[in-house]
Write a protein that holds these residues in place. Structure first.
Motif, mmCIF file in Angstrom:
data_model
loop_
_atom_site.group_PDB
_atom_site.id
_atom_site.type_symbol
_atom_site.label_atom_id
_atom_site.label_comp_id
_atom_site.label_asym_id
_atom_site.label_seq_id
_atom_site.Cartn_x
_atom_site.Cartn_y
_atom_site.Cartn_z
ATOM 1 N N ARG A 190 60.506 -30.907 -19.835
ATOM 2 C CA ARG A 190 59.962 -29.788 -19.074
ATOM 3 C C ARG A 190 60.754 -29.455 -17.815
ATOM 4 O O ARG A 190 60.911 -28.278 -17.487
ATOM 5 N N GLY A 246 52.289 -23.344 -12.593
ATOM 6 C CA GLY A 246 52.399 -23.497 -14.035
ATOM 7 C C GLY A 246 51.286 -22.756 -14.734
ATOM 8 O O GLY A 246 50.746 -21.777 -14.207
ATOM 9 N N GLU A 277 51.731 -26.659 -18.767
ATOM 10 C CA GLU A 277 53.090 -26.706 -18.229
ATOM 11 C C GLU A 277 53.020 -26.556 -16.723
ATOM 12 O O GLU A 277 52.282 -25.719 -16.202
ATOM 13 N N GLN A 278 53.776 -27.390 -16.017
ATOM 14 C CA GLN A 278 53.799 -27.311 -14.567
ATOM 15 C C GLN A 278 55.208 -27.562 -14.058
ATOM 16 O O GLN A 278 55.972 -28.321 -14.649
ATOM 17 N N ASN A 279 55.551 -26.878 -12.982
ATOM 18 C CA ASN A 279 56.859 -27.008 -12.348
ATOM 19 C C ASN A 279 56.642 -27.199 -10.855
ATOM 20 O O ASN A 279 55.721 -26.610 -10.266
#
Length: 272
Positions: A56, A226, A244-246
């Motif tokens: 990711r 995200g 999903e994470q950023n």
């Protein structure tokens, strides 16, 4: 579930090597797998004998051949990149088997990419949600965030779909979540910025989905954003099918120029 968020997909030239590993950044297939297993933020799962690494942080998927495959050992890396205002798939591979088997493997992945491109040419049809459904998804998202932030990992894990649990067993998911909480520090803010609804999106089981965009701020992390994807069940309950994470920690953020930070935030789809 990335099909929910990508509107276009253009295939880029594919490069493959049966000897050198410069294209993937590692000298051998084994070295790549070993490094990715310990990479922070990467998720490892097994599907039909293949080892799949969801990298990711790099926005890439690594596919490692199973033992007994004609092209084994081999790995194919596919990544989503933004270029020229569009979204593209960049694919590289390292195959340490004979040339015939390696060439066949690459052709098979080219066909997979072509099918993916065709499926994503049309956007998933937006779905209309009732006020009750919208409230349920927002409430479910905040319950999930509160459980993760409060280190009540078993409670958060129970909100995930069975398919998601198979991709990441509890202990592996708990460790990733605990590592993130330790690095991020105390949560300061959680905000849902947008909820998008979709009906029967490409490359997903038929049904109604809600994509929940979010942003957050922590004691040691100003940039974190995200999305969650929830799927409606027959009984009206929503289960988590994708996350999903950023994020960018403060130490890294301080080294970035304003335009670099803005570019990363746009790439992460951060919205305040």
């Amino acid at each position: 579930m990335r099909a929910l968020l990508l509107s276009t997909l253009i295939l880029m030239p594919v490069t493959a090597s049966a000897q050198a590993g410069g294209g993937i950044g590692y000298p051998t297939v084994a070295a790549a797998l070993e490094a990715l297993k310990s990479k922070q933020g990467a998720r490892v799962s097994t599907r039909d004998g293949w080892t799949i690494v969801d990298d990711r942080p790099a926005n890439a998927i690594w596919s490692f051949t199973p033992a007994g495959h004609p092209a084994h050992p081999a790995v194919v890396r596919r990544g989503i990149v933004e270029q020229g205002g569009g979204i593209h798939v960049a694919m590289t591979a390292l195959c340490q088997a004979d040339k015939v088997a390696c060439d066949k493997l690459i052709e098979e992945f080219k066909e997979l990419n072509a099918g993916m491109a065709q499926a994503l040419q049309s956007k998933p049809a937006p779905a209309q949600a009732t006020a009750e459904q919208a409230q349920a998804v927002e409430r479910q998202s905040m319950i999930y965030f509160a459980a993760v932030d409060g280190r009540r990992y078993e409670a958060a894990y129970q909100l995930q779909s069975e398919m998601l649990k198979k991709q990441m067993p509890f202990e592996g998911w708990r460790k990733l979540s605990e590592d993130f909480n330790t690095r991020a520090g105390e949560v300061r803010r959680r905000t849902i910025t947008k909820i998008s609804w979709y009906k029967d999106p490409p490359q997903a089981a038929p049904g109604t989905y809600a994509a929940v965009d979010f942003s957050a701020q922590f004691a040691n992390m100003n940039t974190h954003c995200g999305y969650l994807v929830w799927m409606r069940q027959d009984d009206g309950y929503f289960v988590l099918v994708r996350e999903e994470q950023n994020s960018i920690d403060q130490a890294t953020e301080q080294k970035l120029k304003p335009e670099e930070l803005a570019r990363l935030r746009a790439q992460f789809r951060c919205k305040d």
